[in-house]
Design a protein around this motif. Structure first.
Motif, PDB file in Angstrom:
ATOM      1  N   TYR A   1     -19.955  -6.319 -12.846  1.00 49.35           N
ATOM      2  CA  TYR A   1     -20.518  -6.392 -14.197  1.00 49.35           C
ATOM      3  C   TYR A   1     -19.927  -7.565 -14.975  1.00 49.35           C
ATOM      4  O   TYR A   1     -18.776  -7.951 -14.753  1.00 49.35           O
ATOM      5  CB  TYR A   1     -20.276  -5.082 -14.949  1.00 49.35           C
TER       6      TYR A   1
ATOM      7  N   ARG B   1       1.008   4.017  -3.022  1.00 55.45           N
ATOM      8  CA  ARG B   1       0.634   5.397  -2.724  1.00 55.45           C
ATOM      9  C   ARG B   1       1.766   6.352  -3.098  1.00 55.45           C
ATOM     10  O   ARG B   1       1.541   7.392  -3.686  1.00 55.45           O
ATOM     11  CB  ARG B   1       0.327   5.502  -1.228  1.00 55.45           C
TER      12      ARG B   1
ATOM     13  N   ALA C   1       0.841  -1.197   0.000  1.00 53.30           N
ATOM     14  CA  ALA C   1       0.000   0.000   0.000  1.00 53.30           C
ATOM     15  C   ALA C   1       0.879   1.250   0.000  1.00 53.30           C
ATOM     16  O   ALA C   1       0.598   2.221  -0.711  1.00 53.30           O
ATOM     17  CB  ALA C   1      -0.918  -0.007   1.221  1.00 53.30           C
TER      18      ALA C   1
ATOM     19  N   ASP D   1      -8.994  -8.218  -9.166  1.00 53.75           N
ATOM     20  CA  ASP D   1      -9.248  -7.002  -9.942  1.00 53.75           C
ATOM     21  C   ASP D   1      -8.850  -7.178 -11.405  1.00 53.75           C
ATOM     22  O   ASP D   1      -9.170  -6.344 -12.235  1.00 53.75           O
ATOM     23  CB  ASP D   1      -8.431  -5.834  -9.386  1.00 53.75           C
TER      24      ASP D   1
ATOM     25  N   MET E   1     -11.588   4.388 -11.000  1.00 58.20           N
ATOM     26  CA  MET E   1     -11.437   3.751  -9.695  1.00 58.20           C
ATOM     27  C   MET E   1     -11.705   2.247  -9.811  1.00 58.20           C
ATOM     28  O   MET E   1     -12.628   1.843 -10.519  1.00 58.20           O
ATOM     29  CB  MET E   1     -12.429   4.413  -8.729  1.00 58.20           C
ATOM     30  N   LEU E   2     -10.883   1.448  -9.102  1.00 59.16           N
ATOM     31  CA  LEU E   2     -11.086   0.004  -9.141  1.00 59.16           C
ATOM     32  C   LEU E   2     -12.445  -0.358  -8.556  1.00 59.16           C
ATOM     33  O   LEU E   2     -12.877   0.217  -7.563  1.00 59.16           O
ATOM     34  CB  LEU E   2     -10.008  -0.697  -8.323  1.00 59.16           C
ATOM     35  N   SER E   3     -13.108  -1.312  -9.142  1.00 63.10           N
ATOM     36  CA  SER E   3     -14.416  -1.740  -8.653  1.00 63.10           C
ATOM     37  C   SER E   3     -14.339  -2.240  -7.221  1.00 63.10           C
ATOM     38  O   SER E   3     -15.205  -1.977  -6.400  1.00 63.10           O
ATOM     39  CB  SER E   3     -14.957  -2.863  -9.534  1.00 63.10           C
ATOM     40  N   ARG E   4     -13.264  -2.955  -6.924  1.00 62.77           N
ATOM     41  CA  ARG E   4     -13.099  -3.488  -5.578  1.00 62.77           C
ATOM     42  C   ARG E   4     -12.991  -2.366  -4.547  1.00 62.77           C
ATOM     43  O   ARG E   4     -13.521  -2.457  -3.448  1.00 62.77           O
ATOM     44  CB  ARG E   4     -11.833  -4.352  -5.527  1.00 62.77           C
TER      45      ARG E   4
ATOM     46  N   TYR F   1     -21.371  -1.038 -11.588  1.00 65.52           N
ATOM     47  CA  TYR F   1     -20.027  -0.574 -11.248  1.00 65.52           C
ATOM     48  C   TYR F   1     -19.114  -1.642 -10.671  1.00 65.52           C
ATOM     49  O   TYR F   1     -17.902  -1.530 -10.762  1.00 65.52           O
ATOM     50  CB  TYR F   1     -20.115   0.568 -10.239  1.00 65.52           C
TER      51      TYR F   1
ATOM     52  N   GLU G   1      -2.091   2.229  -9.031  1.00 67.83           N
ATOM     53  CA  GLU G   1      -3.145   1.452  -8.389  1.00 67.83           C
ATOM     54  C   GLU G   1      -2.554   0.226  -7.695  1.00 67.83           C
ATOM     55  O   GLU G   1      -1.656  -0.431  -8.217  1.00 67.83           O
ATOM     56  CB  GLU G   1      -4.170   0.944  -9.407  1.00 67.83           C
ATOM     57  N   LEU G   2      -3.101  -0.064  -6.521  1.00 67.32           N
ATOM     58  CA  LEU G   2      -2.785  -1.308  -5.834  1.00 67.32           C
ATOM     59  C   LEU G   2      -3.880  -2.301  -6.226  1.00 67.32           C
ATOM     60  O   LEU G   2      -5.039  -2.090  -5.890  1.00 67.32           O
ATOM     61  CB  LEU G   2      -2.805  -1.077  -4.333  1.00 67.32           C
ATOM     62  N   VAL G   3      -3.527  -3.341  -6.963  1.00 67.04           N
ATOM     63  CA  VAL G   3      -4.561  -4.284  -7.392  1.00 67.04           C
ATOM     64  C   VAL G   3      -4.350  -5.644  -6.739  1.00 67.04           C
ATOM     65  O   VAL G   3      -3.256  -5.973  -6.282  1.00 67.04           O
ATOM     66  CB  VAL G   3      -4.598  -4.459  -8.929  1.00 67.04           C
ATOM     67  N   GLU G   4      -5.421  -6.412  -6.697  1.00 69.85           N
ATOM     68  CA  GLU G   4      -5.340  -7.811  -6.285  1.00 69.85           C
ATOM     69  C   GLU G   4      -5.745  -8.659  -7.480  1.00 69.85           C
ATOM     70  O   GLU G   4      -6.324  -8.156  -8.438  1.00 69.85           O
ATOM     71  CB  GLU G   4      -6.285  -8.057  -5.101  1.00 69.85           C
TER      72      GLU G   4
ATOM     73  N   TYR H   1      -6.595  -6.686 -18.239  1.00 64.86           N
ATOM     74  CA  TYR H   1      -7.355  -5.499 -17.864  1.00 64.86           C
ATOM     75  C   TYR H   1      -7.566  -5.489 -16.355  1.00 64.86           C
ATOM     76  O   TYR H   1      -7.496  -6.516 -15.704  1.00 64.86           O
ATOM     77  CB  TYR H   1      -8.755  -5.513 -18.494  1.00 64.86           C
ATOM     78  N   MET H   2      -7.891  -4.288 -15.827  1.00 63.87           N
ATOM     79  CA  MET H   2      -8.373  -4.255 -14.448  1.00 63.87           C
ATOM     80  C   MET H   2      -9.809  -3.743 -14.458  1.00 63.87           C
ATOM     81  O   MET H   2     -10.192  -2.933 -15.299  1.00 63.87           O
ATOM     82  CB  MET H   2      -7.469  -3.387 -13.566  1.00 63.87           C
ATOM     83  N   ARG H   3     -10.578  -4.248 -13.498  1.00 61.86           N
ATOM     84  CA  ARG H   3     -11.979  -3.849 -13.392  1.00 61.86           C
ATOM     85  C   ARG H   3     -12.074  -2.502 -12.689  1.00 61.86           C
ATOM     86  O   ARG H   3     -11.685  -2.379 -11.542  1.00 61.86           O
ATOM     87  CB  ARG H   3     -12.732  -4.830 -12.503  1.00 61.86           C
ATOM     88  N   THR H   4     -12.617  -1.510 -13.352  1.00 58.93           N
ATOM     89  CA  THR H   4     -12.834  -0.228 -12.685  1.00 58.93           C
ATOM     90  C   THR H   4     -14.314   0.114 -12.760  1.00 58.93           C
ATOM     91  O   THR H   4     -15.075  -0.548 -13.473  1.00 58.93           O
ATOM     92  CB  THR H   4     -12.041   0.915 -13.344  1.00 58.93           C
ATOM     93  N   THR H   5     -14.704   1.138 -12.037  1.00 61.38           N
ATOM     94  CA  THR H   5     -16.115   1.533 -12.056  1.00 61.38           C
ATOM     95  C   THR H   5     -16.514   2.069 -13.426  1.00 61.38           C
ATOM     96  O   THR H   5     -17.679   2.139 -13.745  1.00 61.38           O
ATOM     97  CB  THR H   5     -16.390   2.598 -11.001  1.00 61.38           C
TER      98      THR H   5
END
Lengths: 490, 328
Positions: free
Chosen positions: B320, A257, A253, A268, B1-4, B317, A262-265, A277-281
């Motif tokens: 999906y 920062r 983290a 994601d 922003m990441l969904s998680r 969001y 982005e910190l992904v798992e 790809y990463m899942r974003t809103t």
């Protein structure tokens, strides 16, 4: 170690009492009885001039600062209270500029050679054909990844980030104890130690003219950017963490920062048509470079361990297709295998035609019959290590073992000699630490962090780890180790 | 922003709102218990459990302090106050780098406080209640900490997409909770239209307002004369009071619109439609019409719409299908 020489004399104005006995280990502060090393003079003067309660007050300020920042690591195997503060020692460890210059040259040489070695064994295998390194050592290594064969990695860089463990022998020479070429951790402690130290001893810090290390995160970001796939001028760089339960989550983290990435798992990430790809809103966003802090085994359930949920299915194929870069590459662990370690000096000579600047610790390979017999006969004097383990696990420290433990280890060595190496018990160097309210010497090592992108860069110093228990030689945070700030003088 | 990340912020906020709501209901009811009552104590505690959605692991056994202890500390009950705070903190920990240090410290110290063994000991003795210690002090401290967290969130975190997800979570939770609260009280307060509350009944009705922190705000609008229509009008339809259902839904709608603008989602029509419809229907409703119809059915319909909004947020969001995302 059981050869205490007389206690060093108390300075008359000393507010902080001493409990400083020298032994045969190299001492960072004293060259001999009453012979203070020159670069430690201002430090000792400063500390001994401080009234004791003031020193304790600053110590508490440092502790509080760590607590509030949540600088913690996770201890495995306990239900509650698994977050602990990494113990921190107030006295910096000081390295002169001449000492550092040699270490730096040695580390650059070593990482260059190891990187060439990885490229070679995953491609032509010249060093194996030449018989310098036995094939069976490479192919029997747990961390050898045949999936990497024939793969062209960006800029031919396999080891983007490495943390090499150095120790000082009794004569003061820096030698390499271990190369960590997979996912070395601890760099966040190096950075936060420095920040706390500057706040608590600003004057002393200024007096010493210490080389800065704060540029590390920027250099790391630059290294990662330089490894982006071609045709991606604005690469999306992410840090892949196993998640909040990992022992180094704080560091993940923190680095994300500080770099602004982005910190992904694993959950994601999505791979489709060999693109990650990463899942974003706002939908799926393409990922170009992954600074992964997840071990090889867990990266891709389709290629490696099928029960892993820490990675993303298909990630390895996206990597092979050149659509995403992973740093470090897969399969780098073959070069930090503890048995291969014994061959590193030969590897340096083979690829670079130079003599190693930093030496190895003498190592006995249990695969060689003569050396194995020597190891079995001297178990009580040697340190035996399992080749695939790290973090101080799977070790036998002969001098501190019981006959029963030694028998058990002898059994294991005979059953699987490839899995074990042995080294003499080295009493590595000691540095002054504030223990309770006294200054006492404790054993320390040094882990500098090496970055390899378009060139090799090393921030001066690294993480000095301390074995806080008296007489102990184990510096790992999981086993009672702490750390201190490391000052390289300019 | 990441969904998680959006998911974690949303739930962090929902859990804290839930903890605060449960603490307030418990505090109000423990306080009411000190007076004589027109309704039986059984009825009152069952009504409170109803307002909390009848948590499956919580049963009324006749001992108010035992119920209070379980509702506060029983971590096997996922809707106990401490469980909610633990869950909120766990969500925050997963997105530690996304929230401000001030937020984290506030939430983390609340967590350390409510999970410390001393706190549990203070709640063990019923006698502690007489000395100002015991449940009341703890519940007050917990509510205060949640309020402080919300203040710190508003003043130290960028009011970007993440903050909007926090708002959305908070107001959706609040709307659901207020709806359930009204439903639990519907028989007692609106069952008999011509009732003028006196004495203990008056006390009971102020209890309802206090459960929504609404007593003082109500008095400012209508004076201390309590009538059942005005209470309903205030808690359901007031546009300015932050715990009213209408205010919650309006705030939720604004946050969802802000999220849509920032994330550039083009397929948000469905979400806009259902949140806008609910907001408009509350904006144009009249309390007389609602009372001539079936109040419980009306409230339940609002709850269903809240649930649909939650599911749509997720579909849009967070969770999906990849195929649609690749196509769009």
């Amino acid at each position: 170690m059981d050869n205490p020489s007389p206690e060093a004399e108390r300075l008359p104005q000393a507010a902080t009492p001493w409990n400083y006995t020298l032994d045969h280990a190299f001492d960072e502060m004293f060259a001999g009885k009453d012979q203070l090393r020159e670069h430690y003079v201002p430090l000792l003067e400063h500390f001994t001039a401080l009234p004791q309660d003031e020193l304790q007050r600053r110590k508490q300020a440092a502790d509080l600062s760590f607590l509030n920042q949540g600088i913690t690591f996770t201890v495995y195997g306990r239900e509650e209270g698994t977050e602990k503060i990494f113990p921190y020692d107030l006295l910096p460890r000081i390295i002169t500029s001449a000492e550092w210059a040699k270490v730096e040259r040695g580390l650059i040489q070593r990482i260059t050679a190891l990187n060439l070695f990885l490229r070679d064994i995953y491609n032509e295998g010249r060093i194996l054909k030449a018989g310098i390194v036995p094939r069976e050592i490479v192919y029997s290594c747990w961390h050898f990844r045949r999936q990497m064969s024939g793969l062209q990695v960006p800029r031919n860089v396999y080891i983007a980030v490495c943390g090499t463990d150095l120790i000082r022998l009794e004569n003061g020479e820096f030698v390499v104890l271990e190369d960590n070429l997979r996912v070395p951790s601890g760099v966040s402690y190096m950075l936060t130690n420095r920040r706390v130290m500057k706040r608590i001893f600003p004057q002393l810090f200024r007096e010493y003219n210490v080389k800065p290390i704060e540029q590390y995160t920027q250099l790391l970001l630059g290294t990662l950017r330089s490894l982006a796939p071609e045709g991606r001028p604005e690469p999306n760089i992410v840090l892949l963490s196993p998640g909040v339960f990992n022992s180094a989550y704080f560091e993940h983290a923190y680095l994300a920062r500080q770099m602004g990435i982005e910190l992904v798992e694993g959950r994601d990430l999505v791979v489709h048509d060999n693109v990650c790809y990463m899942r974003t809103t706002s939908g799926l966003r393409r990922v170009d470079v992954i600074y992964r802090r997840v071990d090889d085994d867990f990266i891709d359930p389709l290629c490696f361990r099928s029960d892993s949920i820490l990675g993303a299915a298909g990630l390895f194929h996206a990597y092979r297709a050149g659509n995403v870069t992973l740093a470090n590459a897969f399969g780098t662990g073959v070069a930090d295998d503890k048995a291969l370690y014994a061959y590193v000096p030969e590897i340096i000579r083979y690829y670079l035609g130079e003599e190693p600047i930093l030496n190895n610790v003498e190592t006995y390979l249990c695969t060689r019959e003569k050396e194995r017999n020597h190891v079995l006969a001297n178990l009580d004097k040697l340190v035996v290590k399992a080749v695939g383990e790290s973090g101080g696990y799977g070790m036998l420290i002969g001098t501190q073992s019981t006959p029963k433990e030694r028998d058990a280890f002898a059994e294991k060595i005979r059953a699987n000699p490839r899995n074990y190496i042995a080294q003499p018990t080295i009493s590595f160097s000691r540095a002054p630490c504030l223990i309770g309210d006294e200054l006492e010497p404790r054993h320390v090592d040094l882990r500098p962090y090496v970055l390899y992108g378009d060139k090799v860069t090393i921030v001066p110093g690294g993480l000095t780890r301390v074995a806080l228990t008296r007489g102990s030689l184990v510096v790992n945070s999981s086993q009672g180790g702490g750390s201190k700030d490391t000052w390289v003088l300019s | 922003m990441l969904s998680r990340v959006a998911d974690s912020l949303y739930w962090m906020s929902r859990y804290l709102e839930r903890a605060e709501h449960a603490a307030r209901l418990l505090d109000v009811n423990l306080n009411l218990m000190l007076d004589e009552s027109s309704i039986s104590s059984d009825h009152r505690w069952l009504r409170m459990l109803h307002a909390l959605g009848n948590p499956s692991r919580l049963k009324w056994s006749g001992n108010a302090y035992e119920l209070a202890r379980n509702l506060t500390f029983d971590t096997s009950n996922k809707s106990s106050i401490v469980s909610c705070i633990i869950a909120a903190r766990e969500n925050a920990r997963q997105v530690r780098e996304q929230i401000s240090t001030e937020q984290w410290q506030k939430l983390n110290s609340l967590y350390i406080e409510v999970t410390s063994p001393q706190v549990k000991r203070a709640m063990r003795t019923d006698a502690a209640a007489d000395f100002g210690g015991g449940p009341t002090a703890f519940l007050q401290a917990a509510m205060e900490a949640v309020h402080q967290f919300q203040g710190v969130t508003d003043s130290t975190m960028s009011h970007g997409e993440g903050w909007q997800f926090i708002q959305a979570g908070r107001y959706l939770e609040r709307a659901t909770a207020t709806g359930l609260l009204l439903e639990a009280y519907s028989e007692d307060v609106w069952g008999n239209p011509d009732c003028v509350p006196e004495g203990n009944e008056y006390l009971d009705w102020t209890g309802l307002l206090r459960c929504a922190t609404a007593f003082e705000a109500y008095c400012k609008v209508y004076t201390a004369d309590l009538t059942s229509e005005r209470i309903l009008e205030f808690l359901l339809l007031d546009a300015e009071f932050p715990h009213s259902l209408r205010f919650s839904i309006d705030s939720l709608k604004h946050s969802l619109q802000a999220i849509q603008e920032r994330s550039g989602k083009t397929r948000a029509e469905e979400l806009n439609r259902i949140s806008g419809r609910l907001s408009a229907s509350l904006g144009f409703a009249s309390v007389d019409e609602i009372l001539t119809g079936d109040l419980v059915a009306y409230l339940q319909s609002i709850q269903r719409q809240c649930q649909a909004i939650h599911e749509t947020i997720y579909r849009l969001y967070v969770d999906y299908p990849i195929q649609t995302a690749l196509a769009g």
